[in-house]
Design a protein around this motif. Structure first.
Motif, PDB file in Angstrom:
ATOM      1  N   HIS A  43      -3.694   1.377   8.398  1.00 56.98           N
ATOM      2  CA  HIS A  43      -4.340   0.931   7.161  1.00 56.98           C
ATOM      3  C   HIS A  43      -5.754   0.444   7.456  1.00 56.98           C
ATOM      4  CE1 HIS A  43      -4.271  -0.785   3.006  1.00 56.98           C
ATOM      5  NE2 HIS A  43      -5.273  -1.474   3.545  1.00 56.98           N
ATOM      6  N   HIS A  95      -6.573   1.892   0.887  1.00 55.90           N
ATOM      7  CA  HIS A  95      -6.347   2.591   2.167  1.00 55.90           C
ATOM      8  C   HIS A  95      -7.217   3.856   2.164  1.00 55.90           C
ATOM      9  CE1 HIS A  95      -3.003   3.769   5.219  1.00 55.90           C
ATOM     10  NE2 HIS A  95      -4.003   4.621   5.362  1.00 55.90           N
ATOM     11  N   LEU A  98       0.026   4.341   0.540  1.00 60.00           N
ATOM     12  CA  LEU A  98      -0.231   5.268   1.655  1.00 60.00           C
ATOM     13  C   LEU A  98       0.436   4.767   2.941  1.00 60.00           C
ATOM     14  CD1 LEU A  98      -3.876   6.532   1.048  1.00 60.00           C
ATOM     15  CD2 LEU A  98      -1.702   7.407   0.180  1.00 60.00           C
ATOM     16  N   CYS A  99       0.529   3.465   3.100  1.00 61.38           N
ATOM     17  CA  CYS A  99       1.278   2.929   4.250  1.00 61.38           C
ATOM     18  C   CYS A  99       2.771   3.252   4.099  1.00 61.38           C
ATOM     19  CB  CYS A  99       1.056   1.429   4.390  1.00 61.38           C
ATOM     20  SG  CYS A  99      -0.558   1.020   5.078  1.00 61.38           S
ATOM     21  N   CYS A 141       0.828  -1.207   0.000  1.00 66.61           N
ATOM     22  CA  CYS A 141       0.000   0.000   0.000  1.00 66.61           C
ATOM     23  C   CYS A 141       0.861   1.255   0.000  1.00 66.61           C
ATOM     24  CB  CYS A 141      -0.888  -0.027   1.238  1.00 66.61           C
ATOM     25  SG  CYS A 141      -1.803   1.489   1.467  1.00 66.61           S
TER      26      CYS A 141
HETATM   27 ZN   LIG Z   1      -2.274   1.267   3.678  1.00 64.92          ZN
END
Ligand SMILES: [Zn+2]
Length: 166
Positions: free
Chosen positions: A68, A119, A26-27, A24
């Motif tokens: 998440h 996410h 965004l993670c 991910c």
């Molecule tokens: Zn994430």
């Protein structure tokens, strides 16, 4: 003039990965992974404000939780309260920086709803009176006037304690 608010569909790679990453994005950004370009404006323990990966308009922000989650209902009460306060702060910041005529604010939840990243993230899209029509963008040779990198710098120059309440 509308000229200030143009973008081009072939300019969609600003929030680029410097190297290929898995998992991910965004993670990865939450962890300040050096492989991701840094467009983060602000963060606290729970949330990050960033320029959007693929801006619809100059100043297009996303707010996302550091943990998440993929469903709005997974937000804790604290997170709900925080994201509302952060949203207000973002609107004030964008008003001051870009003076848009309006906003679209919301979530795409689920891939078939248009979420390109699972996410969860809230979009804040400033809207401008003189936005150009889609056919003019496709038909014309005009290009993006402000990249997310430029937006990032502009907003960082404007942002101050008064804009963020946690
Ligand atoms: Zn994430």
């Amino acid at each position: 003039m509308c000229r200030n608010y143009l973008f081009s569909f072939n300019k969609m790679q600003y929030f680029t990965q410097k190297e290929s990453i898995t998992g991910c994005i965004l993670c990865h950004i939450s962890k300040h992974d050096h492989k991701c370009e840094e467009l983060v404006l602000w963060e606290n323990e729970y949330f990050i404000i960033s320029l959007n990966l693929y801006p619809y308009n100059p100043g297009h922000l996303i707010i996302f939780p550091k943990r998440h989650i993929e469903d709005f209902r997974k937000f804790s009460e604290t997170e709900i309260m925080q994201i509302n306060r952060i949203t207000k702060a973002c609107l004030n910041l964008l008003d001051e920086t870009y003076h848009p005529a309006g906003y679209n604010i919301g979530y795409n939840m689920g891939l078939c709803a248009g979420a390109s990243i699972e996410h969860i993230h809230q979009h804040i899209v400033p809207r401008y009176k003189n936005e150009i029509g889609i056919e003019e963008i496709i038909g014309g040779s005009r290009i993006l006037v402000e990249s997310p990198r430029e937006s990032h710098k502009r907003l960082l120059d404007t942002i101050s304690e008064k804009h963020i309440f946690t």
